[in-house]
Design a protein around this motif. Structure first.
Motif, PDB file in Angstrom:
ATOM      1  N   VAL A  29       4.701  -5.712   4.427  1.00  0.00           N
ATOM      2  CA  VAL A  29       3.711  -4.978   5.222  1.00  0.00           C
ATOM      3  C   VAL A  29       4.042  -3.486   5.224  1.00  0.00           C
ATOM      4  O   VAL A  29       3.204  -2.649   4.889  1.00  0.00           O
ATOM      5  N   SER A  30       5.290  -3.155   5.563  1.00  0.00           N
ATOM      6  CA  SER A  30       5.633  -1.735   5.685  1.00  0.00           C
ATOM      7  C   SER A  30       5.727  -1.067   4.317  1.00  0.00           C
ATOM      8  O   SER A  30       5.381   0.103   4.177  1.00  0.00           O
ATOM      9  N   GLY A  31       6.181  -1.798   3.295  1.00  0.00           N
ATOM     10  CA  GLY A  31       6.288  -1.234   1.958  1.00  0.00           C
ATOM     11  C   GLY A  31       4.923  -0.886   1.397  1.00  0.00           C
ATOM     12  O   GLY A  31       4.697   0.222   0.900  1.00  0.00           O
ATOM     13  N   LEU A  63       3.399   1.952   3.272  1.00  0.00           N
ATOM     14  CA  LEU A  63       4.010   3.231   2.892  1.00  0.00           C
ATOM     15  C   LEU A  63       3.432   3.724   1.565  1.00  0.00           C
ATOM     16  O   LEU A  63       3.129   4.913   1.411  1.00  0.00           O
ATOM     17  N   LEU A  64       3.263   2.798   0.619  1.00  0.00           N
ATOM     18  CA  LEU A  64       2.688   3.174  -0.676  1.00  0.00           C
ATOM     19  C   LEU A  64       1.319   3.816  -0.491  1.00  0.00           C
ATOM     20  O   LEU A  64       1.019   4.867  -1.051  1.00  0.00           O
ATOM     21  N   ALA A  68      -3.285  -0.930  10.104  1.00  0.00           N
ATOM     22  CA  ALA A  68      -2.709  -0.239  11.264  1.00  0.00           C
ATOM     23  C   ALA A  68      -1.516   0.620  10.845  1.00  0.00           C
ATOM     24  O   ALA A  68      -1.392   1.779  11.266  1.00  0.00           O
ATOM     25  N   GLN A  69      -0.662   0.078   9.993  1.00  0.00           N
ATOM     26  CA  GLN A  69       0.538   0.834   9.625  1.00  0.00           C
ATOM     27  C   GLN A  69       0.224   2.011   8.713  1.00  0.00           C
ATOM     28  O   GLN A  69       0.922   3.023   8.746  1.00  0.00           O
ATOM     29  N   VAL A  70      -0.826   1.884   7.925  1.00  0.00           N
ATOM     30  CA  VAL A  70      -1.241   3.032   7.102  1.00  0.00           C
ATOM     31  C   VAL A  70      -1.683   4.166   8.036  1.00  0.00           C
ATOM     32  O   VAL A  70      -1.340   5.332   7.825  1.00  0.00           O
ATOM     33  N   ALA A  78      10.309   9.584   6.689  1.00  0.00           N
ATOM     34  CA  ALA A  78       9.708   9.612   8.017  1.00  0.00           C
ATOM     35  C   ALA A  78       8.603   8.565   8.126  1.00  0.00           C
ATOM     36  O   ALA A  78       8.503   7.842   9.123  1.00  0.00           O
ATOM     37  N   GLY A  79       7.782   8.485   7.071  1.00  0.00           N
ATOM     38  CA  GLY A  79       6.682   7.519   7.079  1.00  0.00           C
ATOM     39  C   GLY A  79       7.201   6.092   7.170  1.00  0.00           C
ATOM     40  O   GLY A  79       6.677   5.269   7.923  1.00  0.00           O
ATOM     41  N   PHE A  80       8.260   5.810   6.417  1.00  0.00           N
ATOM     42  CA  PHE A  80       8.818   4.457   6.429  1.00  0.00           C
ATOM     43  C   PHE A  80       9.441   4.131   7.793  1.00  0.00           C
ATOM     44  O   PHE A  80       9.221   3.054   8.349  1.00  0.00           O
ATOM     45  N   GLY A  81      10.201   5.106   8.302  1.00  0.00           N
ATOM     46  CA  GLY A  81      10.850   4.887   9.594  1.00  0.00           C
ATOM     47  C   GLY A  81       9.846   4.639  10.708  1.00  0.00           C
ATOM     48  O   GLY A  81      10.091   3.861  11.620  1.00  0.00           O
ATOM     49  N   GLY A  82       8.708   5.310  10.590  1.00  0.00           N
ATOM     50  CA  GLY A  82       7.687   5.165  11.626  1.00  0.00           C
ATOM     51  C   GLY A  82       7.074   3.783  11.677  1.00  0.00           C
ATOM     52  O   GLY A  82       6.590   3.356  12.729  1.00  0.00           O
TER      53      GLY A  82
END
Lengths: 288, 245
Positions: free
Chosen positions: B32-34, B37-38, B117-119, B173-177
């Protein structure tokens, strides 16, 4: 010169690493989904059925036995449990985002059906609430009736931790304060806005009193410095109802689940749960 | 102290005993986060480049929006995405009127909903930090490149390359968020076992149930994975620059 060469090499390595990372992530992203879901035969793909219920029901562990039993009877459906507060569960139903609800706030449930959001509401089971507090019981409420106990807590301004999240338990708690003709307010009345497990932890750490369902309390008992002080009062019974949602994405599944849980088959599963672990059932089936 | 130690031991046990559920949750989190992030990088790096290198009408407004987005609580993003993707939301209405069907499909409580949502959470982070990094590249460099005949694409590539440390910081920063957020994935994902349960929502669930040890063990796994990934990203970030000056 060598520096420039090194820099180029580093840049290339960096580039390759980044690409590898990105690839790995996309590969992970493309991974087929079904690997996680069924462990059984996996003949035809099951239709998802969204059951919105409450955190306390999920935390009690009941779904761990109830859902597999239902899925065995109806392999066509794969139940996805969304455990939220009763308020949110009803909201999910109202927005047609859940297919079937299993909640415990009777008045709200009846309004929900009357407003045309649910097809019908049927009794499923009940469990009971208890009032717990520190073992030394500074307010001295042990063994009292609920109304007397709450009156005593208010008059002595003993710390009482409330869910404060419009959950079924919170709704029941407010009704009991109403019955005692008390509007709880002041520093002693802590509105936590969290789930039952969290509230029990807060009450245990403070220390203070709280009202909880028996199942969650028994599950967490070992990590809590809280004892049962008031129990057995009929006004503490907590009735659960099942409601298929009008306009659900999976109306057949919703009906099947509602019919099954009130059937003998479903009721037996409910009755048996907890005997092994706690020596007594946690929920008492009472479907008609 | 014993609780902490037990949690560390438990984390190790879960990782190395081949506990399938834990792997499933970890992989879903990464998935999901990977992927989020892409997508955030694809949108955010070019957008950040434009904000950092060009003057255009409304640039300041875009910057304010991006900066506000950087501080948006995930739970608010979750609620907004919930409202939009709900079967009684605007998109479902539109879908019904176009397709003529009587019942909209369910988009909520799925992996794609969590990614949406994560995007939304990570794109402003990537954009904002990228813009700041691009903005600090001397303007003369770009002008010189143009005067030497570089195309706009070439100029962009050169500038981003020059600002790569900052751009990497944007990615970090984007990944950490998003790897750490729980508010949005809880609402739009629903924390469904074997389907949308990720590390952060699993931690909330276990903590709520009172299994603080298990929750903490999962927390340690999350920290370990974040550490490993950030270690890789930071190594990348540092490797280019070491020999430059």
């Amino acid at each position: 010169m060598i520096d420039r060469l090194r820099s180029a090499v580093f840049r290339r390595t960096a580039g390759i690493l980044l690409v590898a990372l990105v690839l790995a992530m996309s590969l992970a992203a493309c991974e087929p989904k079904e690997d996680a879901t069924d462990t059984g035969d996996g003949a035809t793909e099951a239709t998802p059925l969204v059951l919105a219920s409450t955190t306390s029901t999920q935390d009690s562990g009941l779904f761990d036995v109830l859902i597999p039993a239902f899925e065995e009877a109806y392999p066509l459906y794969k139940v996805e449990v969304i455990a939220v507060g009763t308020g949110e569960a009803l909201e999910l139903g109202q927005n047609k985002d859940a297919d079937v609800l299993l909640v415990h706030a009777r008045a709200k449930e009846e309004t929900f059906v009357a407003d045309g959001y649910g097809t019908e509401r049927r009794d499923v089971m009940y469990n009971d609430f208890i009032i717990v507090g520190p073992a030394d019981d500074p307010a001295g409420i042990e063994g009292m009736s609920v109304v007397d106990a709450l009156t005593k807590l208010a008059s002595t301004e003993s710390v009482f931790v409330s869910r404060g999240d419009e959950s079924g338990t919170h709704t029941a708690e407010k009704a009991l304060w109403g019955k005692a003709a008390i509007t709880p307010a002041g520093d002693w009345y802590m509105s936590a806005g969290q789930g039952m497990g969290d509230v029990l932890k807060i009450a245990s750490e403070t220390p203070g009193y709280t009202m909880t369902d028996r199942a969650t309390y028994l599950n967490l008992k070992d990590s809590l410095a809280l004892e049962i002080l008031v129990e057995g009062d009929t006004s503490l019974f907590n009735q659960y109802g099942v409601i298929p949602v009008v306009g659900a994405a999976n109306p057949e599944g919703a009906r099947a689940f509602a019919d099954w849980i009130v059937s003998d088959e479903g009721q037996v599963v409910i009755e048996a749960y907890g005997i092994e672990e706690f020596g007594a059932p946690l929920f008492f089936p009472n479907a008609e | 102290m014993e609780v902490l130690w037990n949690a560390i031991v438990e984390a190790g046990r879960m990782l190395f005993s081949g506990d399938f559920t834990v792997y499933e949750i970890v992989f879903l989190s990464l998935r999901v986060s990977g992927l989020s992030l892409l997508i955030a990088m694809v949108i955010g790096i070019p957008l950040g480049y434009l904000i950092g290198s060009r003057r255009f009408l409304g640039r300041q407004l875009v910057m304010v929006i991006v900066n506000t987005g950087m501080g948006l609580p995930p739970v608010v993003v979750g609620l907004l995405v919930y409202m939009f993707l709900s079967r009684s939301g605007p998109i479902a209405e539109l879908w019904l009127s176009i397709s003529g069907a009587t019942s909209a499909p369910r988009w909520l409580f799925t992996v794609p909903a969590m990614i949406v949502a994560q995007v939304i959470i990570s794109t402003p982070l990537v954009t904002g930090v990228t813009a700041a990094a691009i903005g600090s590249v001397p303007r003369e460099l770009r002008l010189q490149a143009r005067s030497l005949g570089a195309s706009a694409w070439h100029e962009a590539a050169l500038t981003i390359k020059e600002a790569r440390r900052g751009v990497m910081a944007a990615i970090v920063a984007g990944f950490g968020g998003i790897i750490s957020e729980v508010g949005a994935v809880m609402i739009v994902g629903g924390n469904i076992e074997h389907s949308t349960r990720v590390m952060t929502t699993a931690i909330v669930l276990e903590a709520r149930k009172g299994n603080f040890g298990l929750a903490l063990a999962l927390g340690f796994i999350l920290i370990g994975i974040s550490f490993a990934i950030n270690n890789g990203l930071t190594a990348l970030q540092q490797s280019g620059g070491r020999y430059e000056r």
